[in-house]
Design an enzyme around this catalytic site. Sequence first.
Site, mmCIF file in Angstrom:
data_model
loop_
_atom_site.group_PDB
_atom_site.id
_atom_site.type_symbol
_atom_site.label_atom_id
_atom_site.label_comp_id
_atom_site.label_asym_id
_atom_site.label_seq_id
_atom_site.Cartn_x
_atom_site.Cartn_y
_atom_site.Cartn_z
ATOM 1 N N ASP A 136 0.809 -1.402 -0.035
ATOM 2 C CA ASP A 136 -0.244 -0.057 -0.013
ATOM 3 C C ASP A 136 0.872 1.345 -0.048
ATOM 4 O OD1 ASP A 136 0.884 -0.984 2.655
ATOM 5 O OD2 ASP A 136 -0.806 0.221 3.574
ATOM 6 N N GLU B 30 -0.949 -2.077 5.347
ATOM 7 C CA GLU B 30 0.138 -2.006 6.468
ATOM 8 C C GLU B 30 0.094 -0.692 6.859
ATOM 9 O OE1 GLU B 30 3.664 -1.009 8.810
ATOM 10 O OE2 GLU B 30 3.239 -0.121 6.845
#
Length: 397
Positions: free
Chosen positions: A81, A139
């Site tokens: 991400d 994350e």
Amino acid sequence: MLAQIKDITAKLAPRLIEIRRHLHSHPELSGQEHKTAAYVAGVLSSCGLHVQEGIGKVGVVGELLGQGTDDRRLAIRTDMDALPIHEKTELVFASRQAGIMHACGHDVHTTVGLGTAMVLSQLGLALPGNIRFLFQSAEEIAQGAKWMVEDGVMEDVAGILSLHVFPSIPAGVIGIRYGALTAAADDLEITILGESGHGARPHEAIDAIWIASQVITTLQQAISRTQNPLRPVVLTIGQINGGRAPNVIADRVQLLGTVRSLHPETSAALPGWIEQIVANLCQTYGARYELHYRHGTPSVQNDTVMTQLLESAAVDAWGTQGIQMLHEPSLGAEDFSVYLQHAPGSMFRLGVGFKDRQNYPLHHPQFAIDETAIITGVVTMAYAACQYWQSPSSRSE
């Protein structure tokens, strides 16, 4: 084996740079990495791995089967991400998504994970055991690892490795740390409940703003005198909400913050310690309170044996000049720690800093990396994976 890994990686270098630049140009926010996941799945499938998509909501799992009889399965985890940051690097491959940027290096992490899979897939017949590649979403909001584990990715895993870029370490160097690498990051919410009144007659009210200020000050002072200075705690109140008018004494104030610590025992004791201070102050001044403490991401505690594996692999690959022992942990958080609750593992720092120009920190709109670091990361990870089965001490008890 090491020479073979270096040779394969060198031949893959142009493709790895291409992958990284594609990922950097097309960042996606936490939990929304659908195109990134599809891209990752395509690369893994092209290498002959068995691929599962939609694991951990948006995650991808690739299984690489060795031909040996060692039943220890190694996992390699990377995250995918990006952050809600407007990129200002002016790179030709800069983000094409307004307000979204790979400012924490997850594009590099994903590339190293894919590169490792590409290299090891060419050595499949030589692998004594199986490798599970985990490409995790979310994350940055500390949710992805939990989602992955809930979907069973750590079943039958005996050890796990990961990496994180570090701009303060030059490219070509691997950062190694034993023990605590990152901090536990917990969430704190305190609401002070007083009684409203006229600003000219404070003795007729219970001033929630003033009491909240006493709470903040006392917590900060108490850390230095009641917490072990060798086991640091950082408590930050980042948001205060309260009050309705300049001449009205507030009856309600909300404090929102984060609490960072390195030792699991400290993290476990903090809710009670904080509540005792808040309760005593509120009792003294006649207020009430509500307190919500949420244990978030645990501290990453690198396993000794798995860290020795990484250190040995890095020294073999790059010499002692190619590693940097990290003497201090970071008080940042990393949800790699969630996997470590299920198997021993270790995370290394991948140096990505330029030697001849300014290096901006993680989460900065001008964060950039020396792309030669990708080769260092792939070789180190791939060789450590191969060496995993050579060490009897890595066998799970």
